[in-house]
Design a protein around this motif. Structure first.
Motif, PDB file in Angstrom:
ATOM      1  N   LEU B   8       0.985  -1.099   0.010  1.00 27.40           N
ATOM      2  CA  LEU B   8      -0.119   0.059  -0.020  1.00 27.40           C
ATOM      3  C   LEU B   8       1.033   1.153  -0.015  1.00 27.40           C
ATOM      4  O   LEU B   8       1.537   1.401   0.865  1.00 27.40           O
ATOM      5  N   PHE B  84       1.423   2.144  -9.125  1.00 23.95           N
ATOM      6  CA  PHE B  84      -0.209   2.269  -8.998  1.00 23.95           C
ATOM      7  C   PHE B  84      -0.764   0.870  -9.010  1.00 23.95           C
ATOM      8  O   PHE B  84      -1.674   0.371  -8.276  1.00 23.95           O
ATOM      9  N   HIS B  87      -0.380  -1.022  -5.862  1.00 22.61           N
ATOM     10  CA  HIS B  87      -1.319  -0.325  -5.007  1.00 22.61           C
ATOM     11  C   HIS B  87      -2.477  -0.704  -5.161  1.00 22.61           C
ATOM     12  O   HIS B  87      -3.297  -1.300  -4.088  1.00 22.61           O
ATOM     13  N   LEU B  88      -3.019  -1.047  -6.319  1.00 19.92           N
ATOM     14  CA  LEU B  88      -4.377  -1.681  -6.576  1.00 19.92           C
ATOM     15  C   LEU B  88      -4.636  -3.047  -6.086  1.00 19.92           C
ATOM     16  O   LEU B  88      -5.568  -3.446  -5.486  1.00 19.92           O
ATOM     17  N   LEU B  91      -4.859  -2.963  -2.346  1.00 22.48           N
ATOM     18  CA  LEU B  91      -6.133  -2.457  -2.140  1.00 22.48           C
ATOM     19  C   LEU B  91      -7.150  -3.714  -2.100  1.00 22.48           C
ATOM     20  O   LEU B  91      -8.212  -3.980  -1.199  1.00 22.48           O
ATOM     21  N   GLU B  92      -7.197  -4.446  -3.329  1.00 22.56           N
ATOM     22  CA  GLU B  92      -7.978  -5.509  -3.660  1.00 22.56           C
ATOM     23  C   GLU B  92      -7.749  -6.532  -2.588  1.00 22.56           C
ATOM     24  O   GLU B  92      -8.803  -7.152  -2.203  1.00 22.56           O
TER      25      GLU B  92
END
Lengths: 218, 99
Positions: B8, B84, B87-88, B91-92
């Motif tokens: 993250l 990015f 990071h995605l 998050l998932e």
């Protein structure tokens, strides 16, 4: 085993403190990706109106002007070519203005701008096949291949819609396919060219517009 | 276990920075005003977040001229794209764990 417990503890703590943020982050990312790359305010009403205008235009062309080429290079009475060119131009401008008008209204309601990076991309993607088709049709007419004008306009419009699918609602790609099919049918059966033209620009637009309106706007 | 928190990215905690990265992920290039319209933030606010992302080398600027008007466009670097995406993914993972 210990690691699993620690893992669980850490995750649960994160879960409690940050829970809202994560799913909110994801939905914001998704919405930003969509808003910045797709022009989604295209209204179903634009399709319905464009279709009605096209039906009226083709009725006028066939029954009032008497434009209904039976072959690729028909012999037209004096003045017919001029009249049909003016009619085609008017139909195009009216349909375009109607689409812009209805989409502007929808963009306003959705709080979006009609002129942004996404709609610019949409127009560029559509312009290349449309301008190519426009030039080709003009050349064909000048060479006397007037019977090809209506079906060619369907084919190139269909290609431009298919291209547009990346930058707006993806359903326009299906509309594009239908236009291409009607166009190819029109080239095959030249004497039915105007019927296929009315079917593609008229009926298919109306059907598409109604579907989009019922599905997303009602 | 280190993976979860490690991925993250702190740079993307701000809504504006996340928005800039999202918009540039799906657009090859965007100018300052387009970004401003999409994000609905002030000039100063956007400029400071852009500067921060530039400093990390996540995005870069491409300057050119349209006539005499300067035209500044931003694009994502390979490093930015990778950060990015990571990071995605993180998050998932967090969200799938929550379920």
């Amino acid at each position: 085993m210990t690691e699993t417990i620690i893992n669980f503890a850490v995750k649960s703590t994160l879960y409690m403190t940050k829970r809202k943020d994560y799913s909110k982050d994801i939905s914001e990312i998704r919405s930003m990706m969509e808003r910045s790359s797709k022009f989604l305010a295209l209204s179903g009403w634009a399709g319905i109106m464009a279709g009605i205008i096209a039906l009226a235009g083709s009725y006028y062309a066939v029954y009032i002007i008497g434009f209904n080429p039976g072959e690729v290079s028909p012999h037209l009475p004096e003045g017919t070519l001029y009249n049909i060119t003016v009619t085609a131009f008017l139909v195009f401008m009216l349909a375009l203005s109607a689409s812009v008008m209805f989409s502007r209204g929808r963009a306003k309601r959705k709080g979006e701008k009609i002129w942004n990076a996404a709609s610019r991309q949409l127009l560029i993607q559509m312009a290349v096949p449309l301008v190519t088709g426009g030039i080709l049709i003009t050349i064909s007419i000048l060479k006397g291949l007037i019977g090809l004008a209506a079906p060619l306009s369907l084919i190139f419009y269909g290609l431009s819609l298919f291209n547009a699918g990346k930058h707006t609602v993806s359903e326009v790609q299906y509309l594009g396919f239908v236009q291409i099919l009607f166009g190819l049918a029109g080239v095959t059966f030249i004497h039915l060219g105007m019927i296929f033209w009315a079917g593609g620009f008229g009926a298919a637009h109306i059907a598409y517009g109604l579907y989009m309106y019922i599905r997303y706007e009602r | 276990m280190k993976g979860l928190i490690g991925h993250l990215n702190k740079s993307f905690e701000s809504r504006v920075r996340l928005g800039i990265m999202s918009a540039l992920a799906v657009n090859d290039k965007l100018d300052f005003n387009s970004l401003k319209d999409f994000l609905e933030v002030t000039d100063g606010n956007l400029a400071s977040h852009i500067k921060a992302l530039e400093k990390e080398d996540f995005i870069r600027v491409e300057k050119s001229f349209i006539g005499k008007k300067p035209n500044t466009k931003y694009f994502q670097t390979a490093k930015g794209k990778k950060a990015f995406e990571d990071h995605l993914k993180a998050l998932e993972e967090m969200i799938s764990f929550q379920k």
